[in-house]
Structure formats: C-alpha cells, structure tokens
Design an enzyme around this catalytic site. Structure first.
Site, PDB file in Angstrom:
ATOM      1  N   LYS A 114       0.797  -1.238   0.000  1.00  0.00           N
ATOM      2  CA  LYS A 114       0.000   0.000   0.000  1.00  0.00           C
ATOM      3  C   LYS A 114       0.829   1.288   0.000  1.00  0.00           C
ATOM      4  O   LYS A 114       0.340   2.360   0.381  1.00  0.00           O
ATOM      5  CB  LYS A 114      -1.009   0.051   1.182  1.00  0.00           C
ATOM      6  CG  LYS A 114      -1.829  -1.175   1.401  1.00  0.00           C
ATOM      7  CD  LYS A 114      -2.286  -1.852   0.156  1.00  0.00           C
ATOM      8  CE  LYS A 114      -3.429  -1.217  -0.564  1.00  0.00           C
ATOM      9  NZ  LYS A 114      -3.816  -2.052  -1.763  1.00  0.00           N
ATOM     10  N   TRP A 162       0.867   2.408  -8.645  1.00  0.00           N
ATOM     11  CA  TRP A 162       1.145   3.708  -9.259  1.00  0.00           C
ATOM     12  C   TRP A 162       2.503   3.673  -9.960  1.00  0.00           C
ATOM     13  O   TRP A 162       2.626   4.008 -11.144  1.00  0.00           O
ATOM     14  CB  TRP A 162       1.106   4.778  -8.164  1.00  0.00           C
ATOM     15  CG  TRP A 162       1.175   6.189  -8.618  1.00  0.00           C
ATOM     16  CD1 TRP A 162       1.105   6.659  -9.898  1.00  0.00           C
ATOM     17  CD2 TRP A 162       1.309   7.334  -7.775  1.00  0.00           C
ATOM     18  NE1 TRP A 162       1.192   8.030  -9.900  1.00  0.00           N
ATOM     19  CE2 TRP A 162       1.318   8.470  -8.597  1.00  0.00           C
ATOM     20  CE3 TRP A 162       1.412   7.506  -6.389  1.00  0.00           C
ATOM     21  CZ2 TRP A 162       1.439   9.768  -8.095  1.00  0.00           C
ATOM     22  CZ3 TRP A 162       1.520   8.797  -5.885  1.00  0.00           C
ATOM     23  CH2 TRP A 162       1.542   9.904  -6.723  1.00  0.00           C
ATOM     24  N   HIS A 190       6.771  -7.580  -2.403  1.00  0.00           N
ATOM     25  CA  HIS A 190       6.699  -6.835  -1.142  1.00  0.00           C
ATOM     26  C   HIS A 190       7.726  -7.387  -0.140  1.00  0.00           C
ATOM     27  O   HIS A 190       7.667  -7.071   1.045  1.00  0.00           O
ATOM     28  CB  HIS A 190       5.312  -6.965  -0.502  1.00  0.00           C
ATOM     29  CG  HIS A 190       4.200  -6.263  -1.233  1.00  0.00           C
ATOM     30  ND1 HIS A 190       4.324  -4.995  -1.744  1.00  0.00           N
ATOM     31  CD2 HIS A 190       2.928  -6.657  -1.515  1.00  0.00           C
ATOM     32  CE1 HIS A 190       3.181  -4.633  -2.314  1.00  0.00           C
ATOM     33  NE2 HIS A 190       2.326  -5.630  -2.192  1.00  0.00           N
ATOM     34  N   SER A 193      -4.205   3.003   4.691  1.00  0.00           N
ATOM     35  CA  SER A 193      -4.478   2.352   3.412  1.00  0.00           C
ATOM     36  C   SER A 193      -4.501   0.820   3.576  1.00  0.00           C
ATOM     37  O   SER A 193      -5.359   0.132   3.025  1.00  0.00           O
ATOM     38  CB  SER A 193      -3.418   2.770   2.385  1.00  0.00           C
ATOM     39  OG  SER A 193      -3.701   2.206   1.131  1.00  0.00           O
TER      40      SER A 193
HETATM   41  S1  PPS Z   1      -0.657  -3.000  -3.231  1.00  0.00           S
HETATM   42  O1  PPS Z   1      -1.887  -3.829  -2.996  1.00  0.00           O
HETATM   43  O2  PPS Z   1       0.296  -3.143  -2.127  1.00  0.00           O
HETATM   44  O3  PPS Z   1      -0.062  -3.234  -4.540  1.00  0.00           O
HETATM   45  O4  PPS Z   1      -1.228  -1.497  -3.175  1.00  0.00           O
HETATM   46  P1  PPS Z   1      -0.425  -0.203  -3.659  1.00  0.00           P
HETATM   47  O5  PPS Z   1      -0.626  -0.026  -5.094  1.00  0.00           O
HETATM   48  O6  PPS Z   1       0.949  -0.215  -3.123  1.00  0.00           O
HETATM   49  O7  PPS Z   1      -1.172   0.954  -2.845  1.00  0.00           O
HETATM   50  C1  PPS Z   1      -2.487   1.368  -3.084  1.00  0.00           C
HETATM   51  C2  PPS Z   1      -2.550   2.804  -2.593  1.00  0.00           C
HETATM   52  O8  PPS Z   1      -1.937   3.650  -3.593  1.00  0.00           O
HETATM   53  C3  PPS Z   1      -2.898   4.597  -4.031  1.00  0.00           C
HETATM   54  N1  PPS Z   1      -2.672   4.914  -5.443  1.00  0.00           N
HETATM   55  C4  PPS Z   1      -2.391   6.161  -5.888  1.00  0.00           C
HETATM   56  N2  PPS Z   1      -2.210   7.321  -5.222  1.00  0.00           N
HETATM   57  C5  PPS Z   1      -1.965   8.424  -5.969  1.00  0.00           C
HETATM   58  N3  PPS Z   1      -1.906   8.421  -7.318  1.00  0.00           N
HETATM   59  C6  PPS Z   1      -2.085   7.281  -8.021  1.00  0.00           C
HETATM   60  N4  PPS Z   1      -2.021   7.285  -9.347  1.00  0.00           N
HETATM   61  C7  PPS Z   1      -2.333   6.074  -7.293  1.00  0.00           C
HETATM   62  N5  PPS Z   1      -2.558   4.789  -7.655  1.00  0.00           N
HETATM   63  C8  PPS Z   1      -2.766   4.105  -6.510  1.00  0.00           C
HETATM   64  C9  PPS Z   1      -4.231   3.904  -3.788  1.00  0.00           C
HETATM   65  O9  PPS Z   1      -5.292   4.806  -3.838  1.00  0.00           O
HETATM   66  C10 PPS Z   1      -3.975   3.315  -2.416  1.00  0.00           C
HETATM   67  O10 PPS Z   1      -3.878   4.335  -1.409  1.00  0.00           O
HETATM   68  P2  PPS Z   1      -5.133   4.826  -0.525  1.00  0.00           P
HETATM   69  O11 PPS Z   1      -4.550   5.758   0.507  1.00  0.00           O
HETATM   70  O12 PPS Z   1      -5.740   3.625   0.107  1.00  0.00           O
HETATM   71  O13 PPS Z   1      -6.049   5.549  -1.444  1.00  0.00           O
END
Ligand code: PPS
Length: 305
Positions: free
Chosen positions: A57, A62, A118, A148
C-alpha cells in the site's frame, strides 16, 4: 467458454478461505507463500530484470504503471494490453491451483521482465543481488500507509480480518501484519540502496511533483522522455485516471477476492488522509514509534504536503 474472472470467482468462492499467516524469519507471510518458499528463494533473476519493491500500500501500482508507460514510450494501447498483475508478475503471490504462482508467471515471461514484490531485504531471493538487478523501491509515510493497509484488509477477502482500526494499528506497529514491520522494511531497503542499484522513491514526492519523479524513473532506466511523452505519462498515471482504468484498478479480479463496494482499491490516493482516522493518542503512538525505530537511519517522512 467461461472467462478467467468467472473461473477465479468459482475457485475462490469454493476452495479458498482467508489466507493464514505464518512467520518466516520473523516476518508474517501468507502460508501458501511459505509453503512454496524453496522455489521462491531459488528464483532465478536475470540481469535485465527490473524489480518494483514496496511495503504493501505504499504506491506499488502507481509506480508500476509509471514504469510500464516509461518502458512503452508513453504508448497507451500497449499499457492497456493486460491488467497490471499480468504485465508484472507478483513474485511471491501463490494463488490456488490451477492459477499460476507469481514466480511461475515470471519464469514463463520473456526478457526484459518487470516484477513486483513486497519482500523485505533479507527475504529477497539472492539472485536479484547476484545479478545486480535494478530495483525501484517506494516508501510511504507510516500513518497513511497504515490507513491504506487497514482499508485494504477490509476489502480483500483473502487477508485476515483486520479487527477495528485500533486493533489493526497495534498489529501494524508490532509488525504483526502480512509482510511484517513497516519500520524494518523501509529502513532495510534504505540501507540497501547504498550497496545496490536501487532507486528509492517516496509516495509524498510523487504526489508533490509527479513529473519530477517520473523523470527520476526514466533516468534510472536509461530512457529519455520527450516533453509530450512525459506529459502523457503524468496525465495517464494521475489518481483520477488510474481509478477509472480497469487495467490498473483491480476491478478485473472477482468480488469474492476484492470487494470494491466495501472500499475501492483506488481509494483516495492522497497524503494526509490519516487525519480522518487517527485519534491524537494514536498519532502520538505511531509518531513515537517512528522516532524510536527509525532513529539514526537518516530516513524522514512527510505526512502532509
Ligand atoms: S498494493 O496492494 O500493495 O499493490 O497497493 P499499492 O498499489 O501499493 O497501494 C495502493 C494505494 O496507492 C494509491 N494509489 C495512488 N495514489 C496516488 N496516485 C495514483 N495514481 C495512485 N494509484 C494508486 C491507492 O489509492 C492506495 O492508497 P489509498 O490511501 O488507500 O487511497
């Protein structure tokens, strides 16, 4: 013919209960991962592999999409060729048979490969170090990361029940959650960057100036971006675009696995959302833990912009 989503739905509904956690060298991991540990530990990385590694998370998806866009020269169609979890196998993920494990997906993939993990530093298969593979690491401040992760536990039907927020936060601080201690993870990867080609990024920096951080990624990969391509990558990877893009928002997985009605995978995507959930006592407790456990590491985080 049934599509893959329906097959997965049936498989998960019929056969899969919530994952059990088992400790491996002090790190709680999904039991199915630990059962396949020999194969994962002996995974053969190739010199031109790129690994994207994060604590869960922290912004994995992203940066995955940013990397693919950079690698594909900003070609939107190429980046829509498959869901992100197929384009970049999740190394240690071991779903029920007959779905292939992450390492099997990776083995079947031609080079150059980009992989997701991870794993903490000490559990990363040795071949990544031996082959001197490039690694991109993303870290996110503890408070937003914990929030998150809590919401993700609520919507991911395979992870253990998170309990209430206070209980989850205690487990997060104690490192009793999947992939272990956030403090150890961010710190050990921070130290590893001094002896290995690792680009260490921060979620908060990406929010503050995505173009600057995308340029860092491109430079690290030895790829030059023209102004229009850079702008396209910024646009395509901003939160609102990714939230509605089925190739990255995980809506292609069945609701028996991820229930977006409880909390969407692309939830808020901001810095400072922790303020909605933390009490003052909880904030102090996590801030104190950060001060104590990251002391002397040189690692600092911003929890608001
Ligand atoms: S995982 O399951 O570990 O792969 O999840 P991960 O992708 O690491 O984390 C998900 C959180 O990243 C946010 N997210 C983004 N934030 C900003 N911009 C973009 N483009 C973006 N893409 C993914 C996503 O909303 C999750 O954070 P939270 O705080 O829950 O919204």
């Amino acid at each position: 013919m049934m599509d893959l989503k329906s097959v997965m739905e049936i498989l998960f509904l019929k056969f899969v209960k919530r994952f059990k956690m088992v400790e491996l060298e002090g790190v709680p991991l999904i039991k199915d991962t630990v059962e396949q540990w020999d194969a994962i530990w002996n995974f053969k990385a190739r010199p031109d592999d790129l690994l994207i590694c994060t604590y869960p998370k922290a912004g994995t998806t992203w940066v995955q999409e940013i990397v693919d866009m950079v690698q594909q020269g900003g070609d939107l169609q190429k980046c829509a060729r498959a869901p992100i979890y197929e384009r970049m196998p999740f190394l240690e993920m071991c779903p029920p048979k007959p779905i292939r494990t992450g390492f099997e997906e990776a083995e079947a993939m031609p080079s150059p490969r980009t992989l997701k993990s991870h794993l903490p530093v000490h559990l990363l298969p040795r071949s990544f170090w031996e082959q001197n593979c490039k690694i991109i690491y993303v870290a996110r401040n503890a408070k937003d990361n914990a929030v998150s992760y809590f919401h993700y536990h609520r919507m991911n039907k395979l992870l253990p029940e998170p309990g209430n927020w206070d209980e989850f936060l205690e487990n997060f601080i104690a490192g009793k959650v999947a992939w272990g201690s956030w403090f150890d993870h961010v710190q050990h990867w921070w130290e590893a960057k001094d002896r290995h080609p690792i680009l260490y990024l921060f979620y908060e920096d990406m929010k503050e100036d995505p173009a600057r951080e995308i340029q860092k990624v491109a430079q690290f990969l030895g790829i030059e971006l023209t102004e229009p391509v850079l702008n396209r990558i910024v646009q395509h990877t901003q939160f609102d675009s990714m939230k509605t893009n089925p190739m990255v928002n995980y809506t292609t997985l069945p609701p028996a696995v991820l229930d977006h009605n409880i909390s969407p995978f692309m939830r808020k995507g901001i810095v400072g959302d922790w303020k909605e959930l933390f009490t003052e006592a909880q904030r102090k407790r996590l801030d104190d833990a950060c001060a104590r456990l990251l002391a002397g590491s040189g690692l600092t985080f911003r929890a608001q912009l």
